[in-house]
Motif scaffolding. Structure first.
Motif, PDB file in Angstrom:
ATOM      1  N   THR A  36      47.311  47.760  36.420  1.00  0.00           N
ATOM      2  CA  THR A  36      47.981  46.533  36.833  1.00  0.00           C
ATOM      3  C   THR A  36      46.895  45.471  37.006  1.00  0.00           C
ATOM      4  OG1 THR A  36      49.434  45.495  38.457  1.00  0.00           O
ATOM      5  CG2 THR A  36      47.911  47.166  39.303  1.00  0.00           C
ATOM      6  N   VAL A  37      47.116  44.303  36.423  1.00  0.00           N
ATOM      7  CA  VAL A  37      46.093  43.248  36.391  1.00  0.00           C
ATOM      8  C   VAL A  37      46.681  41.978  36.997  1.00  0.00           C
ATOM      9  CG1 VAL A  37      44.535  41.902  34.933  1.00  0.00           C
ATOM     10  CG2 VAL A  37      45.110  44.262  34.295  1.00  0.00           C
ATOM     11  N   ALA A  38      45.911  41.357  37.898  1.00  0.00           N
ATOM     12  CA  ALA A  38      46.360  40.114  38.541  1.00  0.00           C
ATOM     13  C   ALA A  38      45.186  39.140  38.646  1.00  0.00           C
ATOM     14  CB  ALA A  38      46.927  40.402  39.922  1.00  0.00           C
ATOM     15  N   HIS A  39      45.463  37.862  38.417  1.00  0.00           N
ATOM     16  CA  HIS A  39      44.436  36.810  38.483  1.00  0.00           C
ATOM     17  C   HIS A  39      44.711  35.906  39.681  1.00  0.00           C
ATOM     18  CE1 HIS A  39      42.725  37.563  34.398  1.00  0.00           C
ATOM     19  NE2 HIS A  39      43.937  38.097  34.215  1.00  0.00           N
ATOM     20  N   PHE A  40      43.628  35.576  40.432  1.00  0.00           N
ATOM     21  CA  PHE A  40      43.751  34.743  41.630  1.00  0.00           C
ATOM     22  C   PHE A  40      42.818  33.527  41.542  1.00  0.00           C
ATOM     23  CE2 PHE A  40      45.065  38.978  42.829  1.00  0.00           C
ATOM     24  CZ  PHE A  40      46.183  38.747  43.616  1.00  0.00           C
ATOM     25  N   PRO A  41      43.178  32.405  42.169  1.00  0.00           N
ATOM     26  CA  PRO A  41      42.352  31.194  42.121  1.00  0.00           C
ATOM     27  C   PRO A  41      40.972  31.426  42.746  1.00  0.00           C
ATOM     28  CG  PRO A  41      44.535  30.729  43.023  1.00  0.00           C
ATOM     29  CD  PRO A  41      44.414  32.216  42.950  1.00  0.00           C
ATOM     30  N   LEU A  42      39.952  30.711  42.214  1.00  0.00           N
ATOM     31  CA  LEU A  42      38.591  30.847  42.722  1.00  0.00           C
ATOM     32  C   LEU A  42      38.501  30.443  44.196  1.00  0.00           C
ATOM     33  CD1 LEU A  42      36.506  29.428  39.722  1.00  0.00           C
ATOM     34  CD2 LEU A  42      36.567  31.787  40.502  1.00  0.00           C
ATOM     35  N   ASN A  43      39.118  29.298  44.531  1.00  0.00           N
ATOM     36  CA  ASN A  43      38.985  28.800  45.906  1.00  0.00           C
ATOM     37  C   ASN A  43      39.643  29.727  46.926  1.00  0.00           C
ATOM     38  OD1 ASN A  43      41.578  28.270  45.112  1.00  0.00           O
ATOM     39  ND2 ASN A  43      41.647  26.152  45.856  1.00  0.00           N
ATOM     40  N   ALA A  44      40.693  30.435  46.524  1.00  0.00           N
ATOM     41  CA  ALA A  44      41.379  31.340  47.451  1.00  0.00           C
ATOM     42  C   ALA A  44      40.526  32.575  47.752  1.00  0.00           C
ATOM     43  CB  ALA A  44      42.724  31.764  46.874  1.00  0.00           C
ATOM     44  N   CYS A  45      39.922  33.158  46.726  1.00  0.00           N
ATOM     45  CA  CYS A  45      39.140  34.391  46.910  1.00  0.00           C
ATOM     46  C   CYS A  45      37.762  34.106  47.516  1.00  0.00           C
ATOM     47  CB  CYS A  45      38.988  35.118  45.579  1.00  0.00           C
ATOM     48  SG  CYS A  45      40.531  35.828  44.965  1.00  0.00           S
ATOM     49  N   ASP A  46      37.172  32.950  47.196  1.00  0.00           N
ATOM     50  CA  ASP A  46      35.846  32.640  47.723  1.00  0.00           C
ATOM     51  C   ASP A  46      35.837  32.602  49.254  1.00  0.00           C
ATOM     52  OD1 ASP A  46      34.410  32.534  45.390  1.00  0.00           O
ATOM     53  OD2 ASP A  46      34.798  30.392  45.030  1.00  0.00           O
ATOM     54  N   THR A  47      36.901  32.143  49.833  1.00  0.00           N
ATOM     55  CA  THR A  47      36.967  31.991  51.301  1.00  0.00           C
ATOM     56  C   THR A  47      37.725  33.133  51.989  1.00  0.00           C
ATOM     57  OG1 THR A  47      38.979  30.655  51.059  1.00  0.00           O
ATOM     58  CG2 THR A  47      36.872  29.479  51.134  1.00  0.00           C
ATOM     59  N   CYS A  48      38.145  34.148  51.222  1.00  0.00           N
ATOM     60  CA  CYS A  48      38.955  35.245  51.784  1.00  0.00           C
ATOM     61  C   CYS A  48      38.082  36.220  52.587  1.00  0.00           C
ATOM     62  CB  CYS A  48      39.681  35.993  50.666  1.00  0.00           C
ATOM     63  SG  CYS A  48      40.724  37.345  51.267  1.00  0.00           S
ATOM     64  N   LYS A  49      38.552  36.636  53.738  1.00  0.00           N
ATOM     65  CA  LYS A  49      37.806  37.566  54.597  1.00  0.00           C
ATOM     66  C   LYS A  49      37.738  38.987  54.014  1.00  0.00           C
ATOM     67  CE  LYS A  49      41.877  38.666  57.422  1.00  0.00           C
ATOM     68  NZ  LYS A  49      42.427  38.676  58.799  1.00  0.00           N
ATOM     69  N   HIS A  50      38.612  39.294  53.041  1.00  0.00           N
ATOM     70  CA  HIS A  50      38.643  40.632  52.447  1.00  0.00           C
ATOM     71  C   HIS A  50      37.784  40.748  51.183  1.00  0.00           C
ATOM     72  CE1 HIS A  50      41.921  41.698  55.126  1.00  0.00           C
ATOM     73  NE2 HIS A  50      42.650  40.667  54.689  1.00  0.00           N
ATOM     74  N   ARG A  51      37.109  39.650  50.801  1.00  0.00           N
ATOM     75  CA  ARG A  51      36.499  39.624  49.464  1.00  0.00           C
ATOM     76  C   ARG A  51      35.481  40.744  49.247  1.00  0.00           C
ATOM     77  NH1 ARG A  51      32.344  36.970  46.727  1.00  0.00           N
ATOM     78  NH2 ARG A  51      31.641  35.854  48.577  1.00  0.00           N
ATOM     79  N   LYS A  52      34.669  41.060  50.268  1.00  0.00           N
ATOM     80  CA  LYS A  52      33.628  42.079  50.099  1.00  0.00           C
ATOM     81  C   LYS A  52      34.233  43.478  49.864  1.00  0.00           C
ATOM     82  CE  LYS A  52      29.966  39.825  52.758  1.00  0.00           C
ATOM     83  NZ  LYS A  52      29.053  39.937  53.931  1.00  0.00           N
ATOM     84  N   ASP A  53      35.377  43.705  50.431  1.00  0.00           N
ATOM     85  CA  ASP A  53      36.008  45.031  50.309  1.00  0.00           C
ATOM     86  C   ASP A  53      37.090  45.077  49.240  1.00  0.00           C
ATOM     87  OD1 ASP A  53      34.483  45.954  52.499  1.00  0.00           O
ATOM     88  OD2 ASP A  53      35.936  45.076  53.904  1.00  0.00           O
ATOM     89  N   CYS A  54      37.321  43.952  48.572  1.00  0.00           N
ATOM     90  CA  CYS A  54      38.450  43.853  47.638  1.00  0.00           C
ATOM     91  C   CYS A  54      38.084  44.383  46.248  1.00  0.00           C
ATOM     92  CB  CYS A  54      38.902  42.394  47.551  1.00  0.00           C
ATOM     93  SG  CYS A  54      40.453  42.190  46.631  1.00  0.00           S
ATOM     94  N   TYR A  55      39.104  44.627  45.465  1.00  0.00           N
ATOM     95  CA  TYR A  55      38.933  45.085  44.089  1.00  0.00           C
ATOM     96  C   TYR A  55      38.659  43.916  43.136  1.00  0.00           C
ATOM     97  CZ  TYR A  55      40.808  49.618  45.535  1.00  0.00           C
ATOM     98  OH  TYR A  55      40.990  50.833  46.146  1.00  0.00           O
ATOM     99  N   CYS A  56      38.680  42.693  43.646  1.00  0.00           N
ATOM    100  CA  CYS A  56      38.576  41.528  42.774  1.00  0.00           C
ATOM    101  C   CYS A  56      37.163  41.368  42.208  1.00  0.00           C
ATOM    102  CB  CYS A  56      38.982  40.262  43.527  1.00  0.00           C
ATOM    103  SG  CYS A  56      37.878  39.851  44.886  1.00  0.00           S
ATOM    104  N   LYS A  57      37.114  40.834  40.998  1.00  0.00           N
ATOM    105  CA  LYS A  57      35.835  40.518  40.344  1.00  0.00           C
ATOM    106  C   LYS A  57      35.880  39.065  39.871  1.00  0.00           C
ATOM    107  CE  LYS A  57      34.594  45.172  38.863  1.00  0.00           C
ATOM    108  NZ  LYS A  57      34.213  46.035  37.718  1.00  0.00           N
TER     109      LYS A  57
END
Length: 541
Positions: free
Chosen positions: A417-438
């Protein structure tokens, strides 16, 4: 010639019960024998066994008596001699199989062997047909379940390894057994001097018992090359005493050795190169080798399912399957789930993590069964963020991330399953270090394997319900233990898959009857006034 046995339905003037002291007759009525007669002997369907007999000749020995004796043999752990002796002189056993006059029917040892041999030959020659022993087990168990008012909606499953009648032998001992069997299969005048030595008692002593650890490889290669020598002789011989030995020799040589072109002889393979399904015994071609946890064994595995509803006064085994012990729990689970559903009203099935796989879960869903695992095998995901924290719809598409952000676009690509998220949303997200996002040039992308999603859901369910699931499944370990201790399953006295499957069928039904008889006796105690002075029956141990 096949003929059903209905003689037991005709009462006789000379029945022993007619002359019994009333107190003795009361004890007989409250023993296991009438329960066996009513719920096993009388419920045996003899018609399917008609395929074992021809249309002409003398009538067969009654099938319901022969089959009942097999069940009683494994219920009481009798040897054949003990079974025949009790058939002659034990009135309880006679009563259980519909005989009311002691000594009325003769039973020869050959009769027992002939009945088993007929079943064995039929199962070997007609593997695609219904297993007669399993069908009888199902029929009788359904009667137990109906009489005791047992719910089959909740069941549990487990597997256990057991041995056939083979010895635990190393490679040298196995090589000697096969070589000796091969040498004995041909006339002595065809043997070379080296092969004649094999028949001498001191040869086995020198090769196996007096060999030093440092000599083990050379001794094994000596035996392997003698096996090659006798194989060449058997191939040229017009006939042998043992029609199977050439096939066994070829298999053993190919599994255990490679040909050294330089030395022009066989060289033993390393232990790590021997396959788990390699030959384990000179006399049992079906047995395999498996290491499960810290326990290694040559033989077979038994997979069972039994009821486990807390409201049930007694639990029964509802399904069994014998397989080579290299067959995984996952394979056994996939095979048996549809059969369990077909034969029972199973809705919940409790099992350990060894059965877990997406294929098993899918098979259970197809059959309307919800699986409950006590644990899951394998490593936990390295990410601290659980897959289950993503909002994922029924089709597997991500609709929101753990931060509550909806993807700009999402879908399924192959098995992910593949999902794309905005740069500004993920850059400031508190979960980014532990997330699956690249991070990519234009956005962040999340890729999660669909199997990982299902696994995470199951892991979450396990953690939430672990105590209850473990409680529901735990007792099946005791059932396996009871089969091994109480019915001598740990090491059978027969060899080969078909014979092991037959004997296990007898043992499993005997175990079910033991539980059923104890339940019925307990029920009768509740209905028996203590003032009668009649001693109560002892439960079957």
């Amino acid at each position: 010639m096949f003929r059903e046995n209905i003689n037991h339905l005709q009462k006789s003037l000379f029945e022993s019960t007619n002359w019994m002291n009333p107190r003795i007759k009361a004890k007989l009525d409250k023993s296991w024998a009438p329960i066996f007669y009513k719920y096993v002997f009388c419920k045996i369907d003899e018609k399917p066994f008609s395929v074992l007999y021809s249309d002409t000749g003398r009538p067969n020995f009654p099938v319901n008596i022969a089959l009942s004796l097999e069940y009683i043999k494994h219920l009481k752990n009798y040897s054949d001699d003990e079974l025949i002796e009790n058939f002659y002189f034990n009135y309880l056993l006679n009563y259980a199989v519909g005989i009311r006059v002691l000594g009325e029917l003769n039973l020869a040892e050959k009769t027992l062997y002939d009945f088993r041999a007929r079943i064995y030959r039929y199962l070997v020659q007609h593997p695609e047909q219904e297993d007669l022993i399993f069908a009888s087990f199902l029929n009788l168990t359904k009667n137990f379940i109906k009489e005791a008012g047992i719910s089959t909606e909740d069941q549990r499953m487990d597997s256990t390894m057991f041995m056939s009648n083979i010895k635990k032998a190393g490679r040298i001992a196995l090589a000697f057994d096969i070589l000796e069997r091969a040498v004995k299969s041909v006339p002595e005048n065809l043997l070379t001097p080296n092969l004649k030595e094999v028949l001498k008692p001191e040869f086995k002593t020198e090769v196996i018992y007096k060999a030093k650890p440092s000599e083990s490889e050379s001794k094994l290669e000596q035996l392997l090359n003698l096996c090659l020598e006798i194989k060449d002789i058997i191939e040229k011989a017009e006939e042998t005493k043992d029609p199977d030995i050439l096939r066994i020799l070829k298999r053993f040589i190919s599994e255990q050795s490679v040909f050294d072109e330089q030395k022009n002889k066989l060289k033993a393979k390393d232990n790590k190169d021997i396959p788990s399904d390699s030959l384990q015994s000179a006399y049992d071609e079906d047995a395999t080798y498996r290491k499960k946890g810290d326990k290694a064994q040559s033989g077979y595995t038994l997979n069972i399912a039994e009821t486990c509803s807390k409201e049930n006064p007694v639990q029964f085994i509802t399904d069994y399957k014998v397989a080579q012990n290299i067959k995984s729990d996952v394979e056994l689970g996939k095979d048996r789930i549809p059969i369990i559903k077909e034969n029972t009203d199973c809705k919940h099935l409790y099992m350990d993590g060894g059965y877990y796989s997406p294929e098993v879960i899918e098979k259970a869903k197809e059959n309307g069964i919800e699986l409950h695992f006590t644990n899951l095998n394998g490593k936990r995901p390295q990410k601290n963020l659980s897959v289950t924290q993503f909002e994922i719809n029924e089709t597997g598409i991500i609709t929101k991330c753990p931060g509550g952000i909806a993807p700009t676009h999402a879908g399924i690509t192959k098995s992910q399953t593949v999902a794309h998220f905005p740069l500004n949303a993920c850059d400031t997200c508190k979960h980014r270090k532990d997330c699956y996002c690249k991070r990519q040039k234009k956005d962040y992308v999340v890729r999660i394997n669909l199997k990982a999603i299902e696994s995470s859901k199951q892991r979450q369910k396990v953690e939430q319900n672990q105590k209850e699931n473990t409680s529901m499944r735990a007792a099946i370990e005791g059932t396996n233990s009871a089969l091994k201790r109480g019915h001598e399953l740990d090491k059978l006295k027969v060899r080969g898959f078909v014979k092991c499957n037959m004997v296990v069928g007898f043992k499993v039904l005997a175990h079910n009857f033991k539980r059923f008889a104890n339940y019925m006796i307990e029920q009768s105690k509740k209905l028996t006034p203590q003032a009668t002075g009649i001693s109560l029956p002892i439960l079957i141990q």
